[in-house]
Design an enzyme around this catalytic site. Sequence first.
Site, short mmCIF file in Angstrom:
data_model
loop_
_atom_site.label_atom_id
_atom_site.label_comp_id
_atom_site.label_asym_id
_atom_site.label_seq_id
_atom_site.Cartn_x
_atom_site.Cartn_y
_atom_site.Cartn_z
N LYS A 108 21.74 52.22 47.44
CA LYS A 108 22.50 53.33 48.02
C LYS A 108 23.21 52.92 49.30
O LYS A 108 24.27 53.45 49.61
CB LYS A 108 21.59 54.53 48.29
CG LYS A 108 21.18 55.25 47.01
CD LYS A 108 20.70 56.65 47.30
CE LYS A 108 20.39 57.38 46.01
NZ LYS A 108 19.93 58.75 46.23
N LYS A 161 22.59 51.93 35.13
CA LYS A 161 22.06 53.24 34.70
C LYS A 161 23.13 54.32 34.91
O LYS A 161 23.96 54.22 35.82
CB LYS A 161 20.76 53.57 35.44
CG LYS A 161 20.95 54.00 36.85
CD LYS A 161 19.71 54.63 37.44
CE LYS A 161 20.13 55.06 38.84
NZ LYS A 161 19.20 55.74 39.64
N LYS A 208 25.32 59.89 38.83
CA LYS A 208 26.25 60.97 39.17
C LYS A 208 27.45 60.43 39.92
O LYS A 208 28.52 61.01 39.88
CB LYS A 208 25.55 61.98 40.08
CG LYS A 208 24.51 62.83 39.39
CD LYS A 208 23.74 63.62 40.45
CE LYS A 208 22.65 64.46 39.86
NZ LYS A 208 21.62 64.79 40.85
P1 AMP Z 1 18.70 62.52 40.90
O1 AMP Z 1 19.98 62.89 40.26
O2 AMP Z 1 18.77 61.17 41.54
O3 AMP Z 1 18.16 63.58 41.79
O4 AMP Z 1 17.66 62.37 39.72
C1 AMP Z 1 16.98 63.45 39.13
C2 AMP Z 1 16.06 62.95 38.04
O5 AMP Z 1 16.83 62.33 37.00
C3 AMP Z 1 15.05 61.89 38.49
O6 AMP Z 1 13.82 62.16 37.85
C4 AMP Z 1 15.62 60.60 37.98
O7 AMP Z 1 14.64 59.63 37.71
C5 AMP Z 1 16.31 61.04 36.70
N1 AMP Z 1 17.43 60.15 36.34
C6 AMP Z 1 18.56 59.93 37.08
N2 AMP Z 1 19.38 59.07 36.43
C7 AMP Z 1 18.76 58.75 35.27
C8 AMP Z 1 19.11 57.91 34.15
N3 AMP Z 1 20.26 57.25 34.11
N4 AMP Z 1 18.24 57.83 33.12
C9 AMP Z 1 17.07 58.51 33.14
N5 AMP Z 1 16.68 59.31 34.15
C10 AMP Z 1 17.51 59.44 35.20
N1 TRP Z 2 14.23 61.00 44.63
C1 TRP Z 2 14.42 61.76 43.44
C2 TRP Z 2 15.72 61.29 42.75
O1 TRP Z 2 16.63 60.83 43.37
C3 TRP Z 2 14.52 63.24 43.70
C4 TRP Z 2 13.25 63.76 44.30
C5 TRP Z 2 13.07 64.16 45.58
C6 TRP Z 2 12.01 63.92 43.64
N2 TRP Z 2 11.80 64.59 45.76
C7 TRP Z 2 11.12 64.45 44.60
C8 TRP Z 2 11.57 63.67 42.34
C9 TRP Z 2 9.78 64.72 44.29
C10 TRP Z 2 10.23 63.95 42.04
C11 TRP Z 2 9.35 64.46 43.00
O2 TRP Z 2 15.82 61.40 41.59
#
Ligand code: AMP
Ligand code: TRP
Length: 328
Positions: A113, A195, A198
């Site tokens: 990041k 992977k 967003k």
């Molecule tokens: P985030 O958008 O980073 O807050 O991710 C939310 C959830 O989506 C988390 O549990 C991540 O591990 C899961 N996640 C994000 N990107 C992927 C991906 N490409 N494949 C599987 N799980 C994902």
């Molecule tokens: N760090 C996680 C992600 O980017 C989001 C997240 C924040 C999270 N707090 C959490 C996931 C607590 C599970 C439990 O996907």
Amino acid sequence: MSKKRVFSGIQPTGQIHLGNYLGAVKNWVDSQDDYENIFCVVNSHAITTTQNPQELREKTFELAGMLLACGIDVKKSNLFIQSEIDEHPALSWILDCNISMGEMNRMTQFKDKSLKNSKNVNVGLFNYPALMAADILLYQTDGVPVGEDQKQHLELARNVAIKFNRDFGECFKIPEPMIPKVGARVMGLDDPDTKMSKSAKGANHAIFLLDTPEEILRKIKKAATDSQTAIVFDENRAGLYNLLSIYQIFTHQSKDEIEKDFEGKGYGEFKIALADVVIEALRPIRQEYVRLNAEKGYIAKILAEGADKVRPIARETYQKAKELIGLI
Ligand code: AMP
Ligand code: TRP
């Protein structure tokens, strides 16, 4: 016997995509009956990267609406906004003081990041895993359903909980990761070596849950594959493997059944079948999202009730941590 408790979170930083859905949200929805569920829109995590304040407010609500549209049922699950409960950043500070620089420095997501956000590499981005640990530990969580990319953060949460309990007395439950067998790492359609995320820029990188059927078909047709022909699960053929895994989750078929169905058929036919399956799976979500989004007051009420329900759990854990460490 009382049900085990799961906690998970998702950031309101952009539209949610098939990776978020298959890696996390779909599993939250599918196992709602088996657990006591707490799900959180982690808006405080979102400000570790630059956000427009008005957009952040809107995206936070939209994401809550999207989770409801995906099937989070408030009769079975609590849904709330992270910043509504002050104990999250408060506990995060206590945890900060119990995590070594060395351990925090090993977090690979910070490295990724900070490369992507090189103009705003702030202390919050570095500390992000401590806030995530606080989210989880405040609720005496048994399990955390997340995608593969969160494994390292969860390990850190477990380590700091174990260390705190050992040094100051029993305070936190040690959470277990719940990572799906298939779908834990959905890859970008345009580049199956990274992977799905967003923030990636390519027009055909991710399928978003709000994509129209035409967009879904276009993206799947354009998905990168290889020059071989057989439709078989082979991890060395990353593009096809990713598409087949998505197909497998939505159809609930075994790998053998899928390979048999596509024997002698080519990529063109498989991609159309996959697009059909994805379009039909996402259609009701999109429709429900549109319906719910017209009822902002309803979403606000659900979020307020969710926060009110879980706040006492967070308070109790935080008070205990404060006492044990000598802050009161
Ligand atoms: P985030 O958008 O980073 O807050 O991710 C939310 C959830 O989506 C988390 O549990 C991540 O591990 C899961 N996640 C994000 N990107 C992927 C991906 N490409 N494949 C599987 N799980 C994902
Ligand atoms: N760090 C996680 C992600 O980017 C989001 C997240 C924040 C999270 N707090 C959490 C996931 C607590 C599970 C439990 O996907």
